[in-house]
Design a protein around this motif. Structure first.
Motif, PDB file in Angstrom:
ATOM      1  N   PRO A  38       6.200   5.358  -4.586  1.00 37.46           N
ATOM      2  CA  PRO A  38       6.663   4.962  -5.923  1.00 37.46           C
ATOM      3  C   PRO A  38       6.139   3.621  -6.414  1.00 37.46           C
ATOM      4  O   PRO A  38       6.561   3.149  -7.461  1.00 37.46           O
ATOM      5  CB  PRO A  38       8.185   4.901  -5.740  1.00 37.46           C
ATOM      6  N   ALA A  39       5.238   2.991  -5.672  1.00 38.98           N
ATOM      7  CA  ALA A  39       4.698   1.696  -6.071  1.00 38.98           C
ATOM      8  C   ALA A  39       3.185   1.716  -5.963  1.00 38.98           C
ATOM      9  O   ALA A  39       2.599   2.462  -5.163  1.00 38.98           O
ATOM     10  CB  ALA A  39       5.280   0.574  -5.209  1.00 38.98           C
ATOM     11  N   PHE A  40       2.540   0.876  -6.752  1.00 39.75           N
ATOM     12  CA  PHE A  40       1.087   0.762  -6.749  1.00 39.75           C
ATOM     13  C   PHE A  40       0.648  -0.150  -5.608  1.00 39.75           C
ATOM     14  O   PHE A  40       1.178  -1.256  -5.451  1.00 39.75           O
ATOM     15  CB  PHE A  40       0.616   0.185  -8.090  1.00 39.75           C
ATOM     16  N   VAL A  41      -0.300   0.316  -4.818  1.00 38.28           N
ATOM     17  CA  VAL A  41      -0.808  -0.469  -3.692  1.00 38.28           C
ATOM     18  C   VAL A  41      -2.089  -1.178  -4.121  1.00 38.28           C
ATOM     19  O   VAL A  41      -3.070  -0.538  -4.505  1.00 38.28           O
ATOM     20  CB  VAL A  41      -1.092   0.420  -2.472  1.00 38.28           C
ATOM     21  N   HIS A  42      -2.066  -2.494  -4.059  1.00 28.90           N
ATOM     22  CA  HIS A  42      -3.231  -3.312  -4.395  1.00 28.90           C
ATOM     23  C   HIS A  42      -4.070  -3.420  -3.132  1.00 28.90           C
ATOM     24  O   HIS A  42      -3.994  -4.389  -2.375  1.00 28.90           O
ATOM     25  CB  HIS A  42      -2.751  -4.690  -4.861  1.00 28.90           C
ATOM     26  N   ARG A  43      -4.902  -2.424  -2.885  1.00 27.50           N
ATOM     27  CA  ARG A  43      -5.569  -2.266  -1.589  1.00 27.50           C
ATOM     28  C   ARG A  43      -6.442  -3.448  -1.200  1.00 27.50           C
ATOM     29  O   ARG A  43      -6.594  -3.741  -0.006  1.00 27.50           O
ATOM     30  CB  ARG A  43      -6.404  -0.988  -1.585  1.00 27.50           C
ATOM     31  N   VAL A  44      -7.027  -4.105  -2.178  1.00 27.59           N
ATOM     32  CA  VAL A  44      -7.920  -5.217  -1.831  1.00 27.59           C
ATOM     33  C   VAL A  44      -7.144  -6.416  -1.273  1.00 27.59           C
ATOM     34  O   VAL A  44      -7.757  -7.400  -0.850  1.00 27.59           O
ATOM     35  CB  VAL A  44      -8.775  -5.654  -3.039  1.00 27.59           C
ATOM     36  N   ARG A  45      -5.834  -6.321  -1.250  1.00 28.83           N
ATOM     37  CA  ARG A  45      -5.013  -7.391  -0.664  1.00 28.83           C
ATOM     38  C   ARG A  45      -4.326  -6.955   0.629  1.00 28.83           C
ATOM     39  O   ARG A  45      -3.500  -7.699   1.163  1.00 28.83           O
ATOM     40  CB  ARG A  45      -3.956  -7.851  -1.668  1.00 28.83           C
ATOM     41  N   THR A  55       2.111  -9.436  -0.630  1.00 28.27           N
ATOM     42  CA  THR A  55       2.790  -8.157  -0.381  1.00 28.27           C
ATOM     43  C   THR A  55       1.860  -6.964  -0.578  1.00 28.27           C
ATOM     44  O   THR A  55       2.102  -5.883  -0.039  1.00 28.27           O
ATOM     45  CB  THR A  55       3.988  -7.982  -1.326  1.00 28.27           C
ATOM     46  N   ALA A  56       0.801  -7.116  -1.391  1.00 28.43           N
ATOM     47  CA  ALA A  56      -0.161  -6.059  -1.697  1.00 28.43           C
ATOM     48  C   ALA A  56       0.475  -4.870  -2.428  1.00 28.43           C
ATOM     49  O   ALA A  56      -0.096  -3.773  -2.455  1.00 28.43           O
ATOM     50  CB  ALA A  56      -0.866  -5.573  -0.433  1.00 28.43           C
ATOM     51  N   VAL A  57       1.631  -5.078  -3.017  1.00 27.19           N
ATOM     52  CA  VAL A  57       2.327  -4.010  -3.746  1.00 27.19           C
ATOM     53  C   VAL A  57       2.682  -4.512  -5.143  1.00 27.19           C
ATOM     54  O   VAL A  57       3.136  -5.653  -5.305  1.00 27.19           O
ATOM     55  CB  VAL A  57       3.604  -3.557  -2.998  1.00 27.19           C
ATOM     56  N   VAL A  58       2.461  -3.662  -6.144  1.00 21.86           N
ATOM     57  CA  VAL A  58       2.775  -3.985  -7.537  1.00 21.86           C
ATOM     58  C   VAL A  58       3.615  -2.842  -8.103  1.00 21.86           C
ATOM     59  O   VAL A  58       3.322  -1.671  -7.857  1.00 21.86           O
ATOM     60  CB  VAL A  58       1.479  -4.136  -8.374  1.00 21.86           C
TER      61      VAL A  58
END
Length: 400
Positions: A38-45, A55-58
């Motif tokens: 249910p959350a967007f993963v900011h993979r480059v982090r 946290t790498a999550v937005v």
């Protein structure tokens, strides 16, 4: 009154979110985004998440347009004939058009012991699994990072900056994409962080155990924690659904990103193989391809001819801990050039890029159609590669 069109986007990463947001330009299009979490993963982090610096999550509310319906589930099969996707929870969602944006993940290491004892970090759940393992290991415990692409380099630097004793096993050259000058800057920073870098074919990993890594030349490195970053794989959803794929499993498309099997299926991001010549797996490519896939669907709905792919490249940027980085410039055909920016300014440029990624998605959610980087003219490299392939065996090209 125009008939409503149902578009399903499978995958909520960089490409999928960009495509979903962009598709909301038309009020007669209903967009459903299906994603396992249910959350967007900011993979480059994710390498920062492992080190505890991000946290790498937005939240999807920050990057997803209000008109997009989010379904938290996993697609188990695409029924192209019936124009529906089957869900792990049961039931199905029908579509008029499908955007296939399932992304990429860790490749099967196919090295004895690696699946059992090494920790990949290409996905959120994998990174989360590693966190308690690192926390339980003493600061002096040897950590081995396998793979010297961007993820491996960044992970090694991030952990070494925190005082970890890190060995980076390249299995080849350090930073294969980098120009020799950029590579020299990366090597210098890793040396300053006291990262042991092992390059060359003799440094290829042949086995992983609970507390060691064995190399091709017979050396055995003590390793309390082994992190695996070598290579990417893609989900086998397209192949399992009977759609044509390349050897890795990426959906085969023409230059408009349309499936060679079905003009109602369009691919974007790491899981797409346009003309059998996939672009470099990266966030830099995923968002423009997401925009291009959405434009292909919107062109067909408008009765227009979709534009073929003409992708421009720019650079590869690496963080080397929180205080340093390398911004490696490249030409439009994705070949690194001599010019790069290193040190603190390189770190600032990388951070600007990371923040800019989320901003691009958020801006597209607020004003669909505003993103335009996918329209920058690409280099001659792809055109020449296509001409070479077609000279041997004409590729299927659907641009009408």
């Amino acid at each position: 009154m125009r008939e409503n069109t149902e578009v399903v986007v499978v995958g909520g990463g960089y490409a999928g979110v960009m495509a979903a947001d962009r598709l909301t330009q038309r009020d007669d299009v209903t967009v459903t985004l299906i994603n396992p979490r249910p959350a967007f993963v900011h993979r480059v982090r994710l390498h920062q998440m492992v080190a505890g610096t991000h946290t790498a999550v937005v939240g999807y509310q920050e990057v997803l347009a209000e008109g997009v319906r989010l379904v938290t589930d996993t697609v188990t099969r695409i029924d192209a004939g019936g124009r529906a996707v089957e869900l792990a929870s049961g039931g199905a969602v029908r579509y008029d058009y499908l955007v296939y944006a399932v992304g990429s993940g860790s490749a099967d290491p196919q090295v004895p012991g690696a699946a059992e004892f090494a920790y990949p970090i290409a996905g959120l759940e994998e990174a989360q699994r590693l966190l308690p393992v690192l926390a339980a290991a003493s600061a002096s415990a040897p950590v081995t990072v396998v793979g010297a692409g961007p993820t491996g380099i960044e992970t090694a630097a991030e952990l070494a900056e925190q005082g970890r004793r890190v060995t980076l096993v390249c299995g080849g050259v350090l930073g294969p994409y980098l120009h020799r000058r950029g590579r020299r800057s990366v090597a210098g920073r890793l040396a300053a962080l006291r990262v042991t870098v092992l390059e060359g074919a003799e440094a290829k990993v042949t086995a992983v155990t609970r507390d060691a890594v064995r190399l091709a030349d017979g050396r055995e490195l003590p390793s309390a924690v082994t992190i695996w970053t070598a290579g990417f794989g893609v989900p086998d959803l397209a192949r399992r659904s009977g759609l044509s794929t390349d050897a890795l499993g990426r959906l085969l498309t023409d230059e408009t990103l349309t499936s060679v099997d079905d003009d109602r299926v369009v691919a974007a991001g790491d899981s797409a193989a346009p003309s059998g010549l996939p672009l470099r797996m990266s966030c830099q490519m995923a968002m423009p391809l997401g925009a291009r896939a959405a434009d292909t669907v919107l062109s067909r709905l408008a009765g227009e001819r979709p534009e073929p792919l003409n992708q421009s490249f720019g650079a590869q940027c690496l963080s080397l801990g929180r205080g340093s980085g390398v911004f490696q410039f490249g030409n439009r055909s994705d070949v690194a050039v001599w010019f790069h920016v290193a040190g603190r300014l390189g770190a600032k440029m990388k951070e600007t890029v990371c923040k800019g990624i989320v901003k691009h998605l958020a801006d597209e959610a607020q004003k669909p159609g505003g993103y335009s980087l996918h329209r920058m003219k690409g280099g001659a490299g792809r055109r020449e590669a296509l001409e070479a392939v077609r000279a041997e065996a004409p590729a299927i090209e659907r641009i009408s």
